[in-house]
Design a protein around this motif. Sequence first.
Motif, short mmCIF file in Angstrom:
data_model
loop_
_atom_site.label_atom_id
_atom_site.label_comp_id
_atom_site.label_asym_id
_atom_site.label_seq_id
_atom_site.Cartn_x
_atom_site.Cartn_y
_atom_site.Cartn_z
N ASP A 68 0.88 -1.28 -0.04
CA ASP A 68 -0.18 0.08 -0.01
C ASP A 68 0.81 1.26 0.16
O ASP A 68 2.15 1.23 0.01
CB ASP A 68 -1.22 -0.13 1.09
N PRO A 69 0.06 2.29 -0.22
CA PRO A 69 1.15 3.60 -0.48
C PRO A 69 2.10 3.96 1.04
O PRO A 69 3.18 4.38 0.96
CB PRO A 69 0.08 4.95 -0.20
N TRP A 70 1.70 3.57 2.09
CA TRP A 70 2.41 3.76 3.50
C TRP A 70 3.76 2.67 3.03
O TRP A 70 4.77 3.29 3.71
CB TRP A 70 1.50 3.26 4.49
N ALA A 71 3.55 1.57 2.84
CA ALA A 71 4.72 0.67 2.61
C ALA A 71 5.68 1.43 1.57
O ALA A 71 6.96 1.10 1.76
CB ALA A 71 4.24 -0.75 2.24
N TRP A 72 5.08 1.88 0.37
CA TRP A 72 6.06 2.39 -0.56
C TRP A 72 6.77 3.66 -0.16
O TRP A 72 7.72 4.13 -0.78
CB TRP A 72 5.19 2.38 -1.80
N ASN A 73 6.01 4.43 0.86
CA ASN A 73 6.74 5.68 1.20
C ASN A 73 7.29 5.76 2.50
O ASN A 73 8.74 5.41 2.55
CB ASN A 73 5.44 6.84 1.21
N GLN A 74 6.73 5.67 3.58
CA GLN A 74 7.18 5.78 5.03
C GLN A 74 8.23 4.55 5.35
O GLN A 74 9.05 4.71 5.77
CB GLN A 74 6.21 5.94 6.02
N ALA A 75 7.41 3.27 5.09
CA ALA A 75 8.28 2.07 5.53
C ALA A 75 9.30 2.06 4.67
O ALA A 75 10.37 1.43 5.29
CB ALA A 75 7.31 1.05 5.57
N ARG A 76 9.36 2.02 3.50
CA ARG A 76 10.30 1.83 2.39
C ARG A 76 11.44 2.71 2.75
O ARG A 76 12.68 2.24 2.87
CB ARG A 76 9.95 1.96 0.88
N GLY A 77 11.32 3.96 3.05
CA GLY A 77 12.49 5.07 3.34
C GLY A 77 13.07 4.63 4.49
O GLY A 77 14.04 4.64 4.60
N ALA A 78 12.13 4.53 5.65
CA ALA A 78 12.59 4.17 6.99
C ALA A 78 13.75 2.73 6.67
O ALA A 78 14.83 2.75 7.58
CB ALA A 78 11.80 3.73 7.87
N PHE A 79 13.16 1.69 6.15
CA PHE A 79 14.12 0.56 5.90
C PHE A 79 15.34 0.67 5.15
O PHE A 79 16.17 0.22 5.61
CB PHE A 79 13.15 -0.56 5.21
N LEU A 80 15.14 1.64 4.19
CA LEU A 80 16.47 1.80 3.39
C LEU A 80 17.67 2.57 4.15
O LEU A 80 18.64 2.35 4.07
CB LEU A 80 16.31 2.56 2.11
N GLY A 81 16.96 3.33 5.04
CA GLY A 81 17.99 4.12 5.86
C GLY A 81 18.66 3.11 6.90
O GLY A 81 19.88 3.21 7.34
N HIS A 82 17.92 1.93 7.50
CA HIS A 82 18.32 1.10 8.33
C HIS A 82 19.39 0.33 7.56
O HIS A 82 20.63 -0.09 8.16
CB HIS A 82 17.16 0.15 8.81
N LEU A 83 19.13 0.01 6.31
CA LEU A 83 20.21 -0.83 5.61
C LEU A 83 21.20 -0.11 5.19
O LEU A 83 22.38 -0.80 5.50
CB LEU A 83 19.49 -1.38 4.39
N ALA A 84 20.97 1.18 4.93
CA ALA A 84 22.53 1.84 4.46
C ALA A 84 23.44 1.98 5.88
O ALA A 84 24.59 1.93 5.81
CB ALA A 84 21.93 3.10 4.16
N ALA A 85 22.84 2.12 6.97
CA ALA A 85 23.61 2.31 8.41
C ALA A 85 24.18 0.98 8.55
O ALA A 85 25.44 1.07 8.96
CB ALA A 85 22.54 2.88 9.42
N ASP A 86 23.52 -0.14 8.37
CA ASP A 86 24.16 -1.42 8.89
C ASP A 86 25.28 -1.57 7.73
O ASP A 86 26.25 -2.39 8.12
CB ASP A 86 23.00 -2.38 8.63
N ALA A 87 24.97 -1.35 6.40
CA ALA A 87 26.10 -1.58 5.34
C ALA A 87 27.52 -0.94 5.79
O ALA A 87 28.45 -1.44 5.08
CB ALA A 87 25.60 -1.39 3.87
N ARG A 88 27.28 0.03 6.58
CA ARG A 88 28.79 0.83 6.79
C ARG A 88 29.31 0.10 7.85
O ARG A 88 30.87 0.39 8.14
CB ARG A 88 28.40 2.24 7.25
N ARG A 89 28.82 -1.03 8.60
CA ARG A 89 29.53 -1.71 9.70
C ARG A 89 30.60 -2.88 9.11
O ARG A 89 30.42 -3.49 8.29
CB ARG A 89 28.54 -2.35 10.46
N PRO A 90 31.52 -2.92 10.08
CA PRO A 90 32.80 -3.83 9.63
C PRO A 90 32.00 -5.39 9.55
O PRO A 90 31.23 -5.55 10.35
CB PRO A 90 33.64 -3.54 10.55
#
Length: 226
Positions: free
Chosen positions: A71-93
């Motif tokens: 739904d629109p919530w998943a494609w906007n708010q949830a997706r954006g928050a998730f990508l931020g979570h993933l990008a932060a973890d991708a910087r970890r050793p």
Amino acid sequence: MTTQVLPPTTLALPALRPARGRPRTRGQGTPQKECRSSPPVAARIHRLTRSQVADRLQELGDLYAEASGGDPWAWNQARGAFLGHLAADARRPGFSLLIAETTALSGYAYGFPAGGSGPWWAGFDGHVRGGLLRRAAAERLFVVSGIVVPPRVRREYRDHVWNLARRLQRRLLADHGAALGVALVDVRDPRTAETLRSWGWRYAGDDSLQAVSPGPFRVLALAPGT
């Protein structure tokens, strides 16, 4: 040199919500069929390099949104928050991301090793003690930070070894020779904790792996091969 201290990371599972109207799918054309949760042979699992993760970031976010209900919530708010979570973890050793795919991406899981010191563990040691701390000090602890699979994988055949989520989490631990997997789940998210337990995880306080309580997180542990 300044070290960036990242906060403890709670496990990311698709935030399931009832879909409103017709679910949106990646791209245009015929909607894709939902991936089966019981692939005896089907999905091939392999690791992405950091550059490949960056190249496929939008695709990874799309699957998360689809698995969250589309739904629109998943494609906007949830997706954006998730990508931020993933990008932060991708910087970890030691960050590692495994994908499962046939002709299209069907699921993925990622995480990173935890040592007895360093920016991540410094934010986590207030939530566990005992066995988990000893394993972290020996660098045998692996944090499973995200598991993204279609909703059917969360509903069906959850105790079977060929369940896609189980295949992904088992491979993550095996690739890193971890003695134990660990995940943090927000106490306000019992649904995620229930899902993990159906995939073989257990609360870290079930035995000598004592968890500090009360606190903002539930600590779950996973034995290799589960």
